[in-house]
Design a protein around this motif. Structure first.
Motif, PDB file in Angstrom:
ATOM      1  N   LEU A  90       0.819  -1.222   0.000  1.00 12.29           N
ATOM      2  CA  LEU A  90       0.000   0.000   0.000  1.00 12.29           C
ATOM      3  C   LEU A  90       0.850   1.268   0.000  1.00 12.29           C
ATOM      4  CD1 LEU A  90      -2.941  -0.871   2.407  1.00 12.29           C
ATOM      5  CD2 LEU A  90      -3.151  -0.009   0.061  1.00 12.29           C
ATOM      6  N   VAL A  91       1.978   1.232   0.697  1.00  7.38           N
ATOM      7  CA  VAL A  91       2.824   2.423   0.772  1.00  7.38           C
ATOM      8  C   VAL A  91       3.376   2.767  -0.608  1.00  7.38           C
ATOM      9  CG1 VAL A  91       4.884   3.450   1.800  1.00  7.38           C
ATOM     10  CG2 VAL A  91       3.404   1.978   3.185  1.00  7.38           C
ATOM     11  N   GLY A  92       3.900   1.774  -1.307  1.00 10.87           N
ATOM     12  CA  GLY A  92       4.444   2.021  -2.650  1.00 10.87           C
ATOM     13  C   GLY A  92       3.362   2.421  -3.636  1.00 10.87           C
ATOM     14  N   VAL A  93       2.253   1.704  -3.614  1.00 10.40           N
ATOM     15  CA  VAL A  93       1.181   1.958  -4.583  1.00 10.40           C
ATOM     16  C   VAL A  93       0.571   3.345  -4.358  1.00 10.40           C
ATOM     17  CG1 VAL A  93      -1.172   1.275  -5.235  1.00 10.40           C
ATOM     18  CG2 VAL A  93       0.641  -0.442  -5.128  1.00 10.40           C
ATOM     19  N   ASN A  94       0.369   3.717  -3.112  1.00 13.69           N
ATOM     20  CA  ASN A  94      -0.220   5.041  -2.866  1.00 13.69           C
ATOM     21  C   ASN A  94       0.749   6.171  -3.194  1.00 13.69           C
ATOM     22  OD1 ASN A  94      -2.995   4.729  -2.083  1.00 13.69           O
ATOM     23  ND2 ASN A  94      -2.210   3.542  -0.357  1.00 13.69           N
ATOM     24  N   THR A  95       2.033   5.940  -2.945  1.00 13.57           N
ATOM     25  CA  THR A  95       3.033   6.944  -3.333  1.00 13.57           C
ATOM     26  C   THR A  95       3.044   7.100  -4.850  1.00 13.57           C
ATOM     27  OG1 THR A  95       4.373   6.268  -1.439  1.00 13.57           O
ATOM     28  CG2 THR A  95       5.469   7.574  -3.132  1.00 13.57           C
ATOM     29  N   ALA A  96       3.035   5.966  -5.552  1.00  9.79           N
ATOM     30  CA  ALA A  96       3.063   6.001  -7.020  1.00  9.79           C
ATOM     31  C   ALA A  96       1.819   6.695  -7.569  1.00  9.79           C
ATOM     32  CB  ALA A  96       3.178   4.579  -7.570  1.00  9.79           C
ATOM     33  N   LYS A  97       0.675   6.382  -6.990  1.00 11.66           N
ATOM     34  CA  LYS A  97      -0.578   6.996  -7.459  1.00 11.66           C
ATOM     35  C   LYS A  97      -0.557   8.503  -7.219  1.00 11.66           C
ATOM     36  CE  LYS A  97      -3.678   4.171  -5.453  1.00 11.66           C
ATOM     37  NZ  LYS A  97      -4.905   3.368  -5.238  1.00 11.66           N
ATOM     38  N   ALA A  98      -0.079   8.898  -6.042  1.00  9.71           N
ATOM     39  CA  ALA A  98      -0.030  10.333  -5.718  1.00  9.71           C
ATOM     40  C   ALA A  98       0.864  11.079  -6.703  1.00  9.71           C
ATOM     41  CB  ALA A  98       0.484  10.522  -4.290  1.00  9.71           C
ATOM     42  N   MET A  99       2.026  10.499  -7.012  1.00  4.09           N
ATOM     43  CA  MET A  99       2.949  11.173  -7.914  1.00  4.09           C
ATOM     44  C   MET A  99       2.438  11.156  -9.355  1.00  4.09           C
ATOM     45  SD  MET A  99       4.839  12.374  -5.734  1.00  4.09           S
ATOM     46  CE  MET A  99       5.590  13.451  -6.966  1.00  4.09           C
ATOM     47  N   ALA A 100       1.800  10.050  -9.742  1.00  7.26           N
ATOM     48  CA  ALA A 100       1.234   9.974 -11.094  1.00  7.26           C
ATOM     49  C   ALA A 100       0.156  11.041 -11.263  1.00  7.26           C
ATOM     50  CB  ALA A 100       0.656   8.580 -11.348  1.00  7.26           C
ATOM     51  N   LEU A 318      -5.974   5.142 -11.675  1.00  5.19           N
ATOM     52  CA  LEU A 318      -5.538   5.749 -10.412  1.00  5.19           C
ATOM     53  C   LEU A 318      -6.197   5.104  -9.196  1.00  5.19           C
ATOM     54  CD1 LEU A 318      -5.104   9.536 -11.252  1.00  5.19           C
ATOM     55  CD2 LEU A 318      -3.347   7.888 -10.605  1.00  5.19           C
ATOM     56  N   ASP A 319      -7.138   4.176  -9.432  1.00  5.84           N
ATOM     57  CA  ASP A 319      -7.662   3.427  -8.287  1.00  5.84           C
ATOM     58  C   ASP A 319      -7.013   2.032  -8.210  1.00  5.84           C
ATOM     59  OD1 ASP A 319      -8.866   2.171 -10.389  1.00  5.84           O
ATOM     60  OD2 ASP A 319     -10.926   2.330  -9.608  1.00  5.84           O
ATOM     61  N   LEU A 320      -5.840   1.911  -8.799  1.00  4.64           N
ATOM     62  CA  LEU A 320      -5.064   0.665  -8.731  1.00  4.64           C
ATOM     63  C   LEU A 320      -5.009   0.160  -7.283  1.00  4.64           C
ATOM     64  CD1 LEU A 320      -3.001  -1.315 -10.174  1.00  4.64           C
ATOM     65  CD2 LEU A 320      -1.217   0.257  -9.410  1.00  4.64           C
ATOM     66  N   ASP A 321      -5.313  -1.134  -7.134  1.00  5.44           N
ATOM     67  CA  ASP A 321      -5.333  -1.715  -5.791  1.00  5.44           C
ATOM     68  C   ASP A 321      -4.104  -2.604  -5.575  1.00  5.44           C
ATOM     69  OD1 ASP A 321      -6.246  -2.224  -3.259  1.00  5.44           O
ATOM     70  OD2 ASP A 321      -8.205  -2.982  -3.893  1.00  5.44           O
ATOM     71  N   VAL A 322      -3.923  -3.081  -4.348  1.00  2.00           N
ATOM     72  CA  VAL A 322      -2.840  -4.020  -4.073  1.00  2.00           C
ATOM     73  C   VAL A 322      -3.397  -5.445  -4.071  1.00  2.00           C
ATOM     74  CG1 VAL A 322      -1.576  -2.324  -2.717  1.00  2.00           C
ATOM     75  CG2 VAL A 322      -3.079  -3.942  -1.550  1.00  2.00           C
ATOM     76  N   PHE A 323      -2.535  -6.399  -4.452  1.00  2.00           N
ATOM     77  CA  PHE A 323      -2.934  -7.806  -4.495  1.00  2.00           C
ATOM     78  C   PHE A 323      -1.906  -8.642  -3.752  1.00  2.00           C
ATOM     79  CE2 PHE A 323      -4.809  -5.742  -8.137  1.00  2.00           C
ATOM     80  CZ  PHE A 323      -6.114  -6.207  -8.102  1.00  2.00           C
TER      81      PHE A 323
END
Ligand code: KG4
Ligand code: ZN
Length: 329
Positions: A90-100, A318-323
């Motif tokens: 979640l930390v990586g995915v949310n950081t990536a989404k925020a920057m994207a 941008l609503d990419l989730d974690v799996f």
């Protein structure tokens, strides 16, 4: 030419990298939490995600800084979205989404296991050839995969219980060799006679699957029965030999059976010197082995996958989730 920012936080490494064209590493920053997890003898998920949160921004800044690039030079952001620890991912995915979102950059979600395989594209002067058989061996996974083209995989087999790296980690704990276990066992086994202790190998005839739980039990029994007479280096060597034997035999057989042009090793356990040597000695086709810093978790490998996905037109919303569970095929 595309320049990808890769982000990886699936387990206990906080990592970011800048990769050009899926082949060239401009920077590759890995912040390892090993020193913290050593205190608990393994990764505590809650601790891991808190540490990711604390370090991700500075790791990102360093990745751009060492590459000598700014956000305007980046064409897309690739991030590991599984498999792994949910809180860490979640930390990586949310950081990536925020920057994207903030920089209006395309986002590409990447499978961590694919990342390990693509570490082989980051090696100078090597162009992997298809079809290839990849052995992905890490702390969480043991997969034998036939890769027919970029992004095209057929999973031939997997572990039915423990992952190879997990087995190394548990065995090291039994021998009180510390964490992470793989490098500790390898060090202890160096130069020791692997034949003094007889440990079982699960062949699982006619299948490409692996099983290490019987080996783990046998190991525990040996430790308990031996008491003071236990020779740690020799038991470590016997254990390593049992794992290497099974992994190497199946990988080489699969390469033959499926007419592979290459064998590719991937994941943290691919750092194991005995495994590398055994497969190379028997392969009959070129064996691709990334340097050790690219075998263990890093973000350059995520940037490499991201490049080929990006070029193929893959985009994540941008609503990419974690799996947490995400098979490679
Ligand atoms: O790929 P990785 O860095 O993280 C995961 O995605 O799991 O793999 C970590 C695993 C650990 O279980 C560690 O003990 C093992 O790789 N490992 C090794 C060696 N170096 C790391 N296992 C055997 N021999 C090594 N030299
Ligand atoms: Zn990994």
């Amino acid at each position: 030419m595309a320049r990808i920012l890769g982000i990886e936080t699936s387990c206990d490494e906080t990592a970011a990298a800048v990769v050009l064209d899926g082949r060239y590493i401009e920077s590759n920053i890995v912040y390892s939490q090993d020193d913290v997890h050593r205190l608990t003898g393994g990764v505590v998920p809650e601790t891991a995600s808190r540490l990711h949160l604390r370090t991700i921004v500075s790791v990102l800044e360093r990745a751009l800084g060492e590459a000598g690039r700014g956000w305007n030079d980046i064409d897309a952001i690739a991030v590991t979205h599984g498999p792994g620890l949910a809180g860490s991912l979640l930390v990586g995915v949310n950081t990536a989404k925020a920057m994207a979102f903030a920089r209006d950059l395309p986002l590409v979600g990447v499978n961590h296991l694919e990342g390990h395989v693509y570490a082989n594209w980051l090696v100078d002067q090597i162009e992997p050839e298809f079809p290839l058989v990849a052995l992905i061996v890490s702390g969480g996974h043991t997969d034998l995969v036939l890769m027919e083209a970029h992004g095209r995989y057929r999973r031939l087999g997997r572990t039915v219980d423990d992952a190879a790296g997990e087995a190394f980690d548990k065995a090291a704990r039994m021998l009180q060799l510390g964490y992470p276990g793989g490098p500790a066992i390898q060090r202890a086994a160096e130069g020791a006679d692997p034949t003094r202790y007889d440990l079982p190998r699960a062949k699982l005839q006619g299948r490409w699957d692996f099983s290490f739980s019987g080996l783990k039990t046998a190991m525990l029994r040996t430790v308990q029965q031996a008491n003071e007479s236990l020779v740690v280096p020799e038991l470590a060597a016997a254990f390593q030999e049992a794992i290497v034997d099974v992994l190497a035999t199946k990988t080489v057989e699969a390469a033959r059976e499926f007419g592979a042009e290459n064998i590719a090793l991937a994941g943290g356990v691919a750092a194991n010197v005995a495994l590398r040597a055994r497969i190379q000695a028997r392969a009959g086709v070129p064996v691709l082995i990334p340097p050790i810093r690219l075998c263990t978790d890093n973000a350059a490998m995520i940037g490499a996958v991201g490049h080929f996905r990006f070029e193929a037109g893959d985009r994540s919303p941008l609503d990419l989730d974690v799996f947490p569970v995400l098979p490679i095929a």
